[in-house]
Structure formats: C-alpha cells, structure tokens
Design a protein around this motif. Structure first.
Motif, PDB file in Angstrom:
ATOM      1  N   GLN A   1       0.787  -1.055   0.050  1.00 14.95           N
ATOM      2  CA  GLN A   1       0.045  -0.021  -0.096  1.00 14.95           C
ATOM      3  C   GLN A   1       0.968   1.065  -0.021  1.00 14.95           C
ATOM      4  N   SER A   2       0.531   2.113  -1.167  1.00 13.72           N
ATOM      5  CA  SER A   2       1.452   3.436  -1.201  1.00 13.72           C
ATOM      6  C   SER A   2       0.307   4.393  -0.680  1.00 13.72           C
ATOM      7  N   VAL A   3       0.860   5.124   0.450  1.00 16.72           N
ATOM      8  CA  VAL A   3      -0.340   6.088   1.103  1.00 16.72           C
ATOM      9  C   VAL A   3       0.318   7.529   1.040  1.00 16.72           C
ATOM     10  N   ASP A   4      -0.608   8.206   0.269  1.00 14.46           N
ATOM     11  CA  ASP A   4      -0.137   9.698   0.202  1.00 14.46           C
ATOM     12  C   ASP A   4      -0.600  10.468   1.663  1.00 14.46           C
ATOM     13  N   THR A   5       0.399  11.002   2.088  1.00 18.37           N
ATOM     14  CA  THR A   5       0.183  11.612   3.250  1.00 18.37           C
ATOM     15  C   THR A   5       0.360  13.196   3.335  1.00 18.37           C
TER      16      THR A   5
ATOM     17  N   ALA B  63       6.246   8.348   3.057  1.00 17.21           N
ATOM     18  CA  ALA B  63       6.586   7.340   4.065  1.00 17.21           C
ATOM     19  C   ALA B  63       8.046   6.623   3.786  1.00 17.21           C
ATOM     20  N   SER B  64       8.391   5.981   4.491  1.00 13.14           N
ATOM     21  CA  SER B  64       9.912   5.408   4.382  1.00 13.14           C
ATOM     22  C   SER B  64       9.700   4.310   3.088  1.00 13.14           C
ATOM     23  N   GLY B  65       8.603   3.914   2.925  1.00  7.08           N
ATOM     24  CA  GLY B  65       8.107   3.108   1.642  1.00  7.08           C
ATOM     25  C   GLY B  65       6.836   2.490   1.669  1.00  7.08           C
ATOM     26  N   ASP B  66       6.489   1.612   0.977  1.00  8.01           N
ATOM     27  CA  ASP B  66       5.206   1.011   0.950  1.00  8.01           C
ATOM     28  C   ASP B  66       4.999   0.294   2.455  1.00  8.01           C
TER      29      ASP B  66
ATOM     30  N   LEU C 210       3.663   7.495  10.537  1.00  8.65           N
ATOM     31  CA  LEU C 210       2.604   7.097  11.771  1.00  8.65           C
ATOM     32  C   LEU C 210       1.517   7.452  10.697  1.00  8.65           C
ATOM     33  N   TRP C 211       1.353   8.436  10.117  1.00  4.82           N
ATOM     34  CA  TRP C 211       0.257   8.897   9.533  1.00  4.82           C
ATOM     35  C   TRP C 211      -0.301   7.711   8.475  1.00  4.82           C
ATOM     36  N   ALA C 212       0.552   7.124   7.747  1.00  5.14           N
ATOM     37  CA  ALA C 212       0.283   6.140   6.949  1.00  5.14           C
ATOM     38  C   ALA C 212      -0.318   4.953   7.691  1.00  5.14           C
ATOM     39  N   LEU C 213       0.396   4.550   8.645  1.00  2.00           N
ATOM     40  CA  LEU C 213      -0.215   3.698   9.443  1.00  2.00           C
ATOM     41  C   LEU C 213      -1.874   3.700  10.058  1.00  2.00           C
ATOM     42  N   HIS C 214      -1.904   4.918  10.526  1.00  2.00           N
ATOM     43  CA  HIS C 214      -3.085   5.239  11.168  1.00  2.00           C
ATOM     44  C   HIS C 214      -4.169   5.342   9.931  1.00  2.00           C
ATOM     45  N   ASP C 215      -3.604   5.986   8.779  1.00  2.00           N
ATOM     46  CA  ASP C 215      -4.920   5.978   7.823  1.00  2.00           C
ATOM     47  C   ASP C 215      -5.195   4.452   7.239  1.00  2.00           C
ATOM     48  N   LEU C 216      -4.308   3.867   7.283  1.00  4.21           N
ATOM     49  CA  LEU C 216      -4.731   2.247   6.729  1.00  4.21           C
ATOM     50  C   LEU C 216      -5.447   1.521   7.891  1.00  4.21           C
TER      51      LEU C 216
ATOM     52  N   PHE D 294       3.148  -3.918   7.875  1.00  6.22           N
ATOM     53  CA  PHE D 294       4.330  -3.699   8.338  1.00  6.22           C
ATOM     54  C   PHE D 294       5.084  -2.501   7.461  1.00  6.22           C
ATOM     55  N   LEU D 295       6.011  -1.682   8.164  1.00 13.12           N
ATOM     56  CA  LEU D 295       6.589  -0.901   7.529  1.00 13.12           C
ATOM     57  C   LEU D 295       8.223  -0.670   7.690  1.00 13.12           C
ATOM     58  N   ALA D 296       9.009  -0.894   7.027  1.00 12.64           N
ATOM     59  CA  ALA D 296      10.563  -0.782   7.378  1.00 12.64           C
ATOM     60  C   ALA D 296      10.881   0.897   7.568  1.00 12.64           C
ATOM     61  N   ARG D 297      10.945   1.007   8.625  1.00 16.07           N
ATOM     62  CA  ARG D 297      11.604   2.615   8.937  1.00 16.07           C
ATOM     63  C   ARG D 297      12.435   3.197   8.466  1.00 16.07           C
ATOM     64  N   HIS D 298      13.548   2.380   7.977  1.00 13.78           N
ATOM     65  CA  HIS D 298      14.723   2.830   7.177  1.00 13.78           C
ATOM     66  C   HIS D 298      14.633   2.596   5.698  1.00 13.78           C
ATOM     67  N   GLY D 299      13.555   1.944   5.296  1.00 10.36           N
ATOM     68  CA  GLY D 299      13.419   1.624   4.012  1.00 10.36           C
ATOM     69  C   GLY D 299      13.753   0.176   3.729  1.00 10.36           C
ATOM     70  N   GLU D 300      13.507  -0.596   2.948  1.00  4.93           N
ATOM     71  CA  GLU D 300      13.612  -1.923   2.692  1.00  4.93           C
ATOM     72  C   GLU D 300      15.081  -2.207   2.341  1.00  4.93           C
TER      73      GLU D 300
END
Length: 250
Positions: free
Chosen positions: A28-32, A37-40, A74-80, A53-59
């Motif tokens: 999921q690619s989230v526009d914030t 975000a750090s990645g999908d 954080l916004w992307a995870l909340h939005d999902l 799952f989101l890799a904080r430093h990028g995959e």
C-alpha cells in the motif's frame, strides 16, 4: 482513505526490513500531508490476523535515523486503520544486564535528538495540542507484550529508559557516561519522535528494543564492530515474529 482496522502495525528497525511469515501480502502506497513514508506499507495475514508492516529505514536501509519521515510513517499506518503499533528498535545497552541479544520493553524515554519534525502541530494552521507524555508508552500494550513473551518462552526485560540520540554515528564514551547519569538504560536513534507522534494520533504504541551491542564504554570491547552488531541483531530479531504471534492470539 477508509480501511478496515488492522489488528497490529509493526515498524521494523535496523535488521528487520521484511516481516517473516506474512501471507497474502499487498503493498500500500499512502499519500500523506507530510510527504512520503519510508516506503510502501505491506499489509497481510499473520497468525490468523491482519497486520501492517513498514520498514522504518526503507527496505534497503537507505534512510538514516535523522532523515526518516516519522510523521508520514505514523500517519500512513493510522490512515490504513492501525490502532496498535509496535516499534522494533535496534539499540545499544547501557545497563549491565542489557547486553547484546537482549530484548527489552522500555517504559521511559529521554529525547536527545534535534532538528526533527517532532509534532503534527509543526504545520501552519494546525491545532496546537499539548499531549500528556508522562508515560510515553501505552501501559496496556507493554503488559500485553510482556505476557506474550512469557507464553512464547522468550526472555524479555520489563522496563528501562531509552535515550534517543541523533545518529547516524554511534556515541562517544563521554556521551554515554552522561546518559547513564541521566538514568538511561538503552541508547537508540529512532525512538523519538515516533513515540510522541503515535500519542498525538491516539495510537496504542510500545517499543520492542533489540540490543545489538553494549554502548561505548559499557562493555569489554575496545571498539564496536558493525559486523558483530548485525550478527547480534539477527539473533534478537528472530524472537520478534513468535512473540508477536502470541500477542495476536490474545
């Protein structure tokens, strides 16, 4: 964007770039409003539950700690649809019983970082909110993690103070000595502002701190080896999926 609630969101730190055992995964690619975000965000099934799952430093670990877009993450995870978030953080041990490969669920934090966007209020016209941050981690989620670790047979230390430094360099002996005097038990580079931003979004948030090495001056090593750090991280990271599987069962 409207999504079904997730049972859990996991933010992976150094050494955790994909989540093992995640099935039926979609990206999921989230526009914030705060940029990318750090990645999908990877959403899938794990232990019979839906998690993100989101890799904080990028995959590919392309983002140093001070360049992570914590607000967007954080916004992307909340939005999902996330309401509970576990941040997995690689740390150095300051306290004598927090050596390499130890897993800790800290209960306090001291912020030594600078120049980061630390609040969703840092936008012109945004409402200024003064959140209560006396207890930076959600107590109920901390307890649930401790109970899950016990059921999984994983040794975890309950409590400790996480000192968040700027990075990406490691700290000097004098800096660690100061942090020890301040009451820090662990040192990492990504614990803040992530915890505070989660609180602003009213997310339940807790930290799984994986000790990769003793901090400068706290162990027997004359010099900290990056190779050893990642070997210790790999061993500690292997404890994360079974622990979270037990968390989700309850």
């Amino acid at each position: 964007m409207t999504h079904l609630p997730l049972d859990l969101a996991v933010i992976g730190g150094s050494g955790l770039y994909q989540f093992p055992g995640l099935e039926n995964a979609t990206r999921q690619s989230v526009d914030t409003p705060y940029g990318p975000a750090s990645g999908d965000v990877v959403v899938g099934d794990f232990a019979g539950h839906r998690i993100a799952f989101l890799a904080r430093h990028g995959e590919s670990h392309t983002l140093p700690p001070h360049r992570v877009n914590y607000r967007a993450n954080l916004w992307a995870l909340h939005d999902l649809g996330a309401r509970r978030v576990v941040g997995v953080n690689a740390v150095g041990g300051i306290r004598h019983d927090m050596g390499p490969r130890t897993v800790v669920v800290p209960d306090q934090i001291i912020d030594y970082t600078h120049g980061r966007y630390t609040s969703f209020c840092d936008v012109e016209g945004a409402e200024v909110r003064h959140i209560d941050f006396s207890e930076p981690y959600t107590a109920s989620l901390r307890v649930a993690l401790m109970e899950a670790a016990k059921r999984a047979g994983i040794a975890v230390i309950d409590g400790g103070c996480y000192g968040a430094t700027q990075g990406p360099r490691l700290e000097t002996r004098a800096e660690i000595a100061r942090m020890k005097r301040d009451g820090c038990d662990l040192v990492g580079m990504t614990g803040m502002p992530e915890a505070a931003l989660a609180r602003e979004l009213e997310l339940d948030y807790a930290c799984l701190a994986l000790v990769a090495n003793f901090a400068a001056g706290c162990g027997d090593e004359a010099e900290i080896s990056i190779e050893e750090i990642f070997a210790h991280l790999a061993a500690a990271t292997a404890e994360v999926p079974p622990l979270l599987a037990e968390l989700l069962k309850r």
